[in-house]
Design a protein around this motif. Structure first.
Motif, PDB file in Angstrom:
ATOM      1  N   LYS B  10       2.642  -3.372   5.301  1.00 33.05           N
ATOM      2  CA  LYS B  10       2.672  -2.111   4.255  1.00 33.05           C
ATOM      3  C   LYS B  10       3.546  -2.699   3.219  1.00 33.05           C
ATOM      4  CE  LYS B  10       3.595   2.755   3.854  1.00 33.05           C
ATOM      5  NZ  LYS B  10       4.503   3.950   4.123  1.00 33.05           N
ATOM      6  N   ASP B  11       4.710  -3.298   3.572  1.00 33.20           N
ATOM      7  CA  ASP B  11       5.798  -3.894   2.308  1.00 33.20           C
ATOM      8  C   ASP B  11       4.973  -5.068   1.778  1.00 33.20           C
ATOM      9  OD1 ASP B  11       7.365  -2.137   3.169  1.00 33.20           O
ATOM     10  OD2 ASP B  11       8.548  -3.417   4.462  1.00 33.20           O
ATOM     11  N   MET B  12       4.199  -5.738   2.483  1.00 39.11           N
ATOM     12  CA  MET B  12       3.577  -6.861   1.925  1.00 39.11           C
ATOM     13  C   MET B  12       2.649  -6.717   0.819  1.00 39.11           C
ATOM     14  SD  MET B  12       3.186  -9.185   5.124  1.00 39.11           S
ATOM     15  CE  MET B  12       2.437 -10.705   4.639  1.00 39.11           C
ATOM     16  N   VAL B  13       1.705  -5.418   1.232  1.00 40.29           N
ATOM     17  CA  VAL B  13       0.703  -4.935   0.125  1.00 40.29           C
ATOM     18  C   VAL B  13       1.536  -4.408  -0.809  1.00 40.29           C
ATOM     19  CG1 VAL B  13      -0.973  -2.953  -0.070  1.00 40.29           C
ATOM     20  CG2 VAL B  13      -1.028  -4.532   2.225  1.00 40.29           C
ATOM     21  N   GLY B  14       2.704  -3.799  -0.710  1.00 40.87           N
ATOM     22  CA  GLY B  14       3.388  -3.123  -1.767  1.00 40.87           C
ATOM     23  C   GLY B  14       3.930  -4.345  -2.815  1.00 40.87           C
TER      24      GLY B  14
END
Lengths: 156, 104
Positions: B10-14
């Motif tokens: 999720k953080d990577m997509v963010g």
């Protein structure tokens, strides 16, 4: 369950990308401020050339009066082309400078064969070169954008 | 330290989204400038031919030059896009590496 598999696939894709490329990926060459500066210097020289040509009465625009400047600027552009050619991941910028060289050589040939240069073409070509030089310089400038946040922090 | 892959993803997509947001505006702005330049240039060329100020030969030569000029400009968009993708992928990898280091 399917979402989990997709997530795992993405995870391993990034993992592989990181491992294969020493933790960073690279699609464009490193930014080189000296190449951007050289591009701007040649752009100024080319613009000065057109300014002088346009200021010269049409009947006096003999090729001989301008041939030294054509050759000097052609050499400058060829030098810029070599500097771009020898850089890794730099095919696109090299293509841009090749286009610049083609346009310059075409102008030299037009002038040589007709031994004059019309106002219409001179004014138009001056603007074309401005566009081309902006594109090349901007193309170099945006390579800064490709640096990762950690790389950017290192260089600041 | 635990390692929650869902949270890291999720953080990577963010990170990719944040990175892309910054660069899309610049690319769009430059693309609009290219279109504006091209429109003015073709308008000037068309008028000169219609009014008989230039010959067919000059007109044809100018069209070929125009292609080269606009191609050079569009190649800058290609570099901008590649640089933006590079930045976004590296931002995502940075997030992943940070999470791994924190879990060790």
């Amino acid at each position: 369950m399917r979402n989990l598999n997709v997530s795992r696939s993405i995870f391993f894709l990034f993992l592989m990308l990181g491992m294969l490329s020493g933790c960073t990926v690279k699609y464009v060459a490193e930014y080189d401020s000296s190449i951007k500066e050289e591009t701007v210097q040649i752009a100024k020289k080319v613009d000065l050339f057109w300014g002088k040509l346009i200021d010269t009465p049409v009947d006096d625009r003999k090729y001989d009066a301008f041939k030294d400047q054509y050759n000097e600027i052609e050499t400058d552009i060829r030098g810029l082309l070599i500097k771009n050619q020898i850089r890794e991941l730099n095919k696109v910028s090299t293509r841009q400078v090749n286009n610049l060289l083609d346009l310059w050589i075409e102008d030299k040939d037009i002038h040589k064969s007709s031994d004059t240069f019309s106002d219409f073409e001179a004014k138009r070509h001056r603007k074309q070169f401005v566009r081309v030089f902006i594109a090349i310089a901007k193309g170099e400038e945006v390579k800064k954008m490709g640096a990762s946040s950690s790389e950017s922090n290192e260089t600041q | 330290m635990s390692f929650d892959i869902e949270s890291v993803l999720k953080d990577m997509v963010g990170a990719i989204n944040d990175s892309a947001k910054e660069d899309v505006g610049d690319i769009q702005e430059y693309a609009e400038m290219i279109i504006k330049n091209e429109k003015e240039s073709l308008k000037e060329l068309g008028q000169a031919r219609i009014l008989g100020e230039i010959s067919d030969d000059v007109f044809d030569r100018e069209i070929k030059r125009e292609k080269k000029v606009v191609e050079t400009e569009l190649l800058t968009i290609k570099i901008m896009t590649e640089a933006a993708v590079q930045k976004a992928v590296n931002a995502a990898i940075d997030v992943f590496i940070t999470a791994i280091k924190a879990a060790i």
